[in-house]
Write a protein that holds these residues in place. Structure first.
Motif, PDB file in Angstrom:
ATOM      1  N   VAL A   1       0.850  -1.191   0.000  1.00 35.98           N
ATOM      2  CA  VAL A   1       0.000   0.000   0.000  1.00 35.98           C
ATOM      3  C   VAL A   1       0.887   1.243   0.000  1.00 35.98           C
ATOM      4  CG1 VAL A   1      -1.708   1.358   1.268  1.00 35.98           C
ATOM      5  CG2 VAL A   1      -1.929  -1.138   1.168  1.00 35.98           C
ATOM      6  N   THR A   2       0.635   2.155  -0.933  1.00 38.47           N
ATOM      7  CA  THR A   2       1.364   3.424  -0.984  1.00 38.47           C
ATOM      8  C   THR A   2       0.359   4.565  -1.111  1.00 38.47           C
ATOM      9  OG1 THR A   2       3.293   2.420  -2.066  1.00 38.47           O
ATOM     10  CG2 THR A   2       3.071   4.802  -2.215  1.00 38.47           C
ATOM     11  N   VAL A   3       0.442   5.512  -0.184  1.00 35.01           N
ATOM     12  CA  VAL A   3      -0.376   6.717  -0.220  1.00 35.01           C
ATOM     13  C   VAL A   3       0.570   7.901  -0.379  1.00 35.01           C
ATOM     14  CG1 VAL A   3      -2.064   8.140   0.989  1.00 35.01           C
ATOM     15  CG2 VAL A   3      -2.118   5.645   1.262  1.00 35.01           C
TER      16      VAL A   3
ATOM     17  N   VAL B   1       6.765  -0.342   7.465  1.00 38.28           N
ATOM     18  CA  VAL B   1       5.813   0.762   7.557  1.00 38.28           C
ATOM     19  C   VAL B   1       6.620   2.058   7.533  1.00 38.28           C
ATOM     20  CG1 VAL B   1       4.052   1.909   8.940  1.00 38.28           C
ATOM     21  CG2 VAL B   1       4.110  -0.589   8.833  1.00 38.28           C
ATOM     22  N   ILE B   2       6.366   2.879   6.525  1.00 39.38           N
ATOM     23  CA  ILE B   2       7.141   4.114   6.326  1.00 39.38           C
ATOM     24  C   ILE B   2       6.183   5.291   6.253  1.00 39.38           C
ATOM     25  CG2 ILE B   2       8.747   5.345   4.822  1.00 39.38           C
ATOM     26  CD1 ILE B   2       9.635   2.558   3.775  1.00 39.38           C
TER      27      ILE B   2
ATOM     28  N   ASN C   1       5.266  -3.562   1.771  1.00 41.21           N
ATOM     29  CA  ASN C   1       5.414  -2.302   2.512  1.00 41.21           C
ATOM     30  C   ASN C   1       4.114  -1.499   2.543  1.00 41.21           C
ATOM     31  OD1 ASN C   1       8.159  -2.817   2.879  1.00 41.21           O
ATOM     32  ND2 ASN C   1       8.730  -1.746   0.991  1.00 41.21           N
ATOM     33  N   VAL C   2       3.980  -0.705   3.600  1.00 40.69           N
ATOM     34  CA  VAL C   2       2.947   0.325   3.688  1.00 40.69           C
ATOM     35  C   VAL C   2       3.668   1.664   3.763  1.00 40.69           C
ATOM     36  CG1 VAL C   2       1.067   1.292   5.051  1.00 40.69           C
ATOM     37  CG2 VAL C   2       1.281  -1.192   4.823  1.00 40.69           C
ATOM     38  N   GLN C   3       3.441   2.519   2.762  1.00 42.41           N
ATOM     39  CA  GLN C   3       4.139   3.806   2.696  1.00 42.41           C
ATOM     40  C   GLN C   3       3.121   4.943   2.627  1.00 42.41           C
ATOM     41  OE1 GLN C   3       7.853   3.879   0.147  1.00 42.41           O
ATOM     42  NE2 GLN C   3       6.857   2.097  -0.766  1.00 42.41           N
ATOM     43  N   VAL C   4       3.344   5.946   3.463  1.00 42.87           N
ATOM     44  CA  VAL C   4       2.550   7.171   3.447  1.00 42.87           C
ATOM     45  C   VAL C   4       3.534   8.326   3.262  1.00 42.87           C
ATOM     46  CG1 VAL C   4       0.893   8.608   4.676  1.00 42.87           C
ATOM     47  CG2 VAL C   4       0.843   6.122   4.978  1.00 42.87           C
TER      48      VAL C   4
END
Length: 199
Positions: A8-10, A119-120, A62-65
Motif C-alpha cells: 500500500v502506498t499513499v 511501515v514508512i 510495505n505500507v508507505q505514506v
C-alpha cells in the motif's frame, strides 16, 4: 474499511508549483528621474497524505505514506533611473515567501505487514527561493540615490506521525521521518553615480 493488498502506498506530492517573476522599472529625463520595481510572491499550500478513520491494512509488503513538496520561487527585480541635469532616485525590492504545511500520518488505524514488510511515514520538504534585486541611479549635475532589497522567508510546517490507539505491526521496520531540505538564496546590489552626491 479493510484493505488486503500486496503493498500500500499513499502519496501526496506538489512538484509543479513554481513562480517566476521579472519586475523592471526605468526612468530617464532631463530633470528629476524616479524609478522603482517591486515584486511580491507568496506560495501557501497544504500537502497531506494519510491513512485514518479506523482503516485496516493487511499486506505482505510495505505500507508507505508520503507527503512531498517541491515548491519554488525565482524573482528578479531591477530599476534604472537617469537624470541629465537634476536628481535620480531609484529602488528595487523583492519579497518572497513560502509557507506550506506538509503532513504524513497514520491515525487510529490497524496496519499489519508480513514477509519483512515495512511501515514508512515520511514528510519531505524541498522548497527553494532564489531572489535577485539590482538597481542603478545616475545623475548628471546633482545627487543620485538608489537602493535594492531582497527578502526571502520560508516558514513551513513539516509533520510525520503515527497516532491513535490502534496497533501498527510491521514484520520489517517502522520509519517515521520529517525531512527539511529547503534552500534560500538572495542577492541585492545597487550602483549610484552623481556629480555631487551618490548614495
Amino acid at each position: 474499511s479493510t484493505l488486503p493488498a500486496s503493498s500500500v502506498t499513499v502519496t501526496a506530492e506538489m512538484k509543479d508549483t513554481e513562480i517566476w517573476t521579472l519586475s523592471i522599472g526605468a526612468a530617464g529625463t532631463k530633470n528629476t528621474a524616479i524609478a522603482g520595481s517591486f515584486s511580491v510572491n507568496f506560495i501557501t499550500s497544504t500537502v497531506d497524505a494519510h491513512i485514518s478513520n479506523n482503516a485496516n491494512i493487511d499486506t505482505t509488503g510495505n505500507v508507505q505514506v508520503k507527503a512531498i513538496d517541491k515548491s519554488n520561487i525565482f524573482s528578479l527585480a531591477g530599476q534604472v533611473a537617469i537624470s541629465i541635469s537634476s536628481s535620480a532616485i531609484g529602488a528595487a525590492v523583492g519579497v518572497n515567501r513560502i509557507s506550506n504545511t506538509i503532513k504524513a500520518y497514520i491515525d487510529n488505524s490497524n496496519v499489519d505487514t508480513t514477509d519483512n514488510g515495512n511501515v514508512i511515514v515520511s514528510a519531505d520538504e524541498q522548497a527553494w527561493i532564489k531572489s535577485l534585486s539590482v538597481g542603478a541611479s545616475m545623475a548628471g549635475s546633482s545627487f543620485a540615490l538608489g537602493g535594492s532589497v531582497s527578502i526571502n522567508l520560508i516558514t513551513n510546517t513539516i509533520e510525520a506521525k503515527i497516532t491513535g490507539t490502534k496497533a501498527i505491526n510491521a514484520h520489517g521496520s517502522i520509519l517515521v521521518s520529517a525531512f527539511d531540505d529547503t534552500d534560500s538564496w538572495a542577492l541585492a546590489g545597487n550602483f549610484s553615480l552623481g556629480s555631487r552626491n551618490a548614495v
